[in-house]
Design a protein around this motif. Sequence first.
Motif, mmCIF file in Angstrom:
data_model
loop_
_atom_site.group_PDB
_atom_site.id
_atom_site.type_symbol
_atom_site.label_atom_id
_atom_site.label_comp_id
_atom_site.label_asym_id
_atom_site.label_seq_id
_atom_site.Cartn_x
_atom_site.Cartn_y
_atom_site.Cartn_z
ATOM 1 N N HIS A 265 0.921 -1.056 -0.047
ATOM 2 C CA HIS A 265 0.077 0.112 0.065
ATOM 3 C C HIS A 265 0.850 1.264 0.036
ATOM 4 O O HIS A 265 0.321 2.484 -0.074
ATOM 5 C CB HIS A 265 -1.089 0.060 1.413
ATOM 6 N N ALA A 266 2.069 1.271 0.426
ATOM 7 C CA ALA A 266 3.079 2.409 0.625
ATOM 8 C C ALA A 266 2.930 3.113 -0.844
ATOM 9 O O ALA A 266 3.256 4.352 -0.574
ATOM 10 C CB ALA A 266 4.317 1.873 0.625
ATOM 11 N N GLN A 267 2.852 2.665 -1.801
ATOM 12 C CA GLN A 267 2.734 3.536 -3.238
ATOM 13 C C GLN A 267 1.882 4.532 -3.303
ATOM 14 O O GLN A 267 2.139 5.320 -3.796
ATOM 15 C CB GLN A 267 2.496 2.471 -4.427
ATOM 16 N N TRP A 268 0.716 4.225 -2.845
ATOM 17 C CA TRP A 268 -0.506 5.294 -2.740
ATOM 18 C C TRP A 268 -0.676 5.869 -1.641
ATOM 19 O O TRP A 268 -1.011 7.146 -1.346
ATOM 20 C CB TRP A 268 -1.605 4.618 -3.540
ATOM 21 N N ILE A 269 -0.343 5.033 -0.108
ATOM 22 C CA ILE A 269 -0.992 5.686 1.053
ATOM 23 C C ILE A 269 -0.399 6.640 1.371
ATOM 24 O O ILE A 269 -0.687 7.861 1.893
ATOM 25 C CB ILE A 269 -1.105 4.464 2.283
ATOM 26 N N GLY A 270 1.294 6.357 1.329
ATOM 27 C CA GLY A 270 2.277 7.751 1.783
ATOM 28 C C GLY A 270 2.143 8.991 0.807
ATOM 29 O O GLY A 270 1.911 9.968 1.935
ATOM 30 N N PRO A 271 1.959 8.779 -0.286
ATOM 31 C CA PRO A 271 1.578 10.119 -0.925
ATOM 32 C C PRO A 271 -0.015 10.839 -0.518
ATOM 33 O O PRO A 271 0.044 12.046 -0.415
ATOM 34 C CB PRO A 271 1.451 9.955 -2.273
ATOM 35 N N LEU A 272 -0.731 9.869 -0.198
ATOM 36 C CA LEU A 272 -2.205 10.354 0.175
ATOM 37 C C LEU A 272 -2.082 11.250 1.308
ATOM 38 O O LEU A 272 -2.708 12.342 1.709
ATOM 39 C CB LEU A 272 -3.062 9.420 0.163
ATOM 40 N N VAL A 273 -1.265 10.649 2.575
ATOM 41 C CA VAL A 273 -1.183 11.161 3.783
ATOM 42 C C VAL A 273 -0.602 12.533 3.861
ATOM 43 O O VAL A 273 -0.613 13.474 4.343
ATOM 44 C CB VAL A 273 -0.667 9.929 4.772
ATOM 45 N N THR A 274 0.716 12.450 2.802
ATOM 46 C CA THR A 274 1.324 13.847 2.740
ATOM 47 C C THR A 274 0.439 14.774 1.989
ATOM 48 O O THR A 274 0.539 15.827 2.630
ATOM 49 C CB THR A 274 2.674 13.452 1.663
ATOM 50 N N GLN A 275 -0.527 14.569 1.187
ATOM 51 C CA GLN A 275 -1.435 15.484 0.711
ATOM 52 C C GLN A 275 -2.338 15.911 1.859
ATOM 53 O O GLN A 275 -2.622 16.996 1.804
ATOM 54 C CB GLN A 275 -2.224 14.699 -0.481
ATOM 55 N N PHE A 276 -2.692 14.925 2.686
ATOM 56 C CA PHE A 276 -3.644 15.396 3.771
ATOM 57 C C PHE A 276 -2.993 16.492 4.643
ATOM 58 O O PHE A 276 -3.535 17.632 4.986
ATOM 59 C CB PHE A 276 -3.861 14.331 5.012
ATOM 60 N N THR A 277 -1.725 16.284 4.839
ATOM 61 C CA THR A 277 -0.878 17.484 5.583
ATOM 62 C C THR A 277 -0.665 18.663 4.858
ATOM 63 O O THR A 277 -0.776 19.616 5.435
ATOM 64 C CB THR A 277 0.651 16.544 5.839
ATOM 65 N N LYS A 278 -0.413 18.688 3.656
ATOM 66 C CA LYS A 278 -0.521 19.977 2.791
ATOM 67 C C LYS A 278 -1.821 20.448 2.940
ATOM 68 O O LYS A 278 -1.910 21.795 3.079
ATOM 69 C CB LYS A 278 -0.091 19.422 1.367
ATOM 70 N N LEU A 279 -2.988 19.901 2.742
ATOM 71 C CA LEU A 279 -4.115 20.434 2.869
ATOM 72 C C LEU A 279 -4.330 21.179 4.234
ATOM 73 O O LEU A 279 -5.070 22.226 4.295
ATOM 74 C CB LEU A 279 -5.286 19.639 2.821
ATOM 75 N N ALA A 280 -4.079 20.661 5.409
ATOM 76 C CA ALA A 280 -4.052 21.149 6.632
ATOM 77 C C ALA A 280 -2.873 22.289 6.985
ATOM 78 O O ALA A 280 -2.791 22.422 8.454
ATOM 79 C CB ALA A 280 -4.420 20.017 7.482
ATOM 80 N N ASN A 281 -1.873 22.563 6.228
ATOM 81 C CA ASN A 281 -0.944 23.250 6.656
ATOM 82 C C ASN A 281 -1.563 24.663 7.253
ATOM 83 O O ASN A 281 -2.216 25.346 6.754
ATOM 84 C CB ASN A 281 -0.094 23.866 5.241
#
Length: 181
Positions: A4-20
């Motif tokens: 799952h690392a191929q898609w989960i890591g980037p998705l969680v990174t995107q969450f973090t960017k959204l809540a910057n």
Amino acid sequence: MSDHAQWIGPLVTQFTKLANPENPDREVLAHLRRGLCGPAAYTLSRVGWLFRGVPQDRVDRALDSAILAAGLFAWVKGNCRQCDNINFGRAFGMGLSEDDKKQREKRFSALLDTDSAELPFVLRQAITLIDGQSLDWKTLIVHLMNWDHPDRWVQKEWARGFWGYQAAVDDEPAETTTSNG
């Protein structure tokens, strides 16, 4: 979790960017929060681009889990920072005195007994209690995908995290006696 690392890591990174905190994307976070109360189609029709890397499966388990995790992240406005190896159970009990933990036990036990249909509602309530704690969002997505596993291994991991399971360790090595004679 490596599959799952191929898609989960980037998705969680995107969450973090959204809540910057310096430049939060309030509109997207609001859509994700509203999506917690309705079908996945609502979220996909507003912010589907966020989930374009989520692989398709027969029952959309990955997609539904990713949408639920994104909604929970938005619910706490990013105040539960990504931190590896902190499962939901551990975060739910973290920083509590023994008395406070005992008061929270009933709610936590009910969470562990929740079926997948009610899980979004129960988690939405539970996430507010860990607001400010760290959480491994990547692991949360994997756990949500496996919530209905017949072995209930996710619930076991959360229970160990909450109650601070530690393997039994002998404090002192056993003494050996030798007899002379």
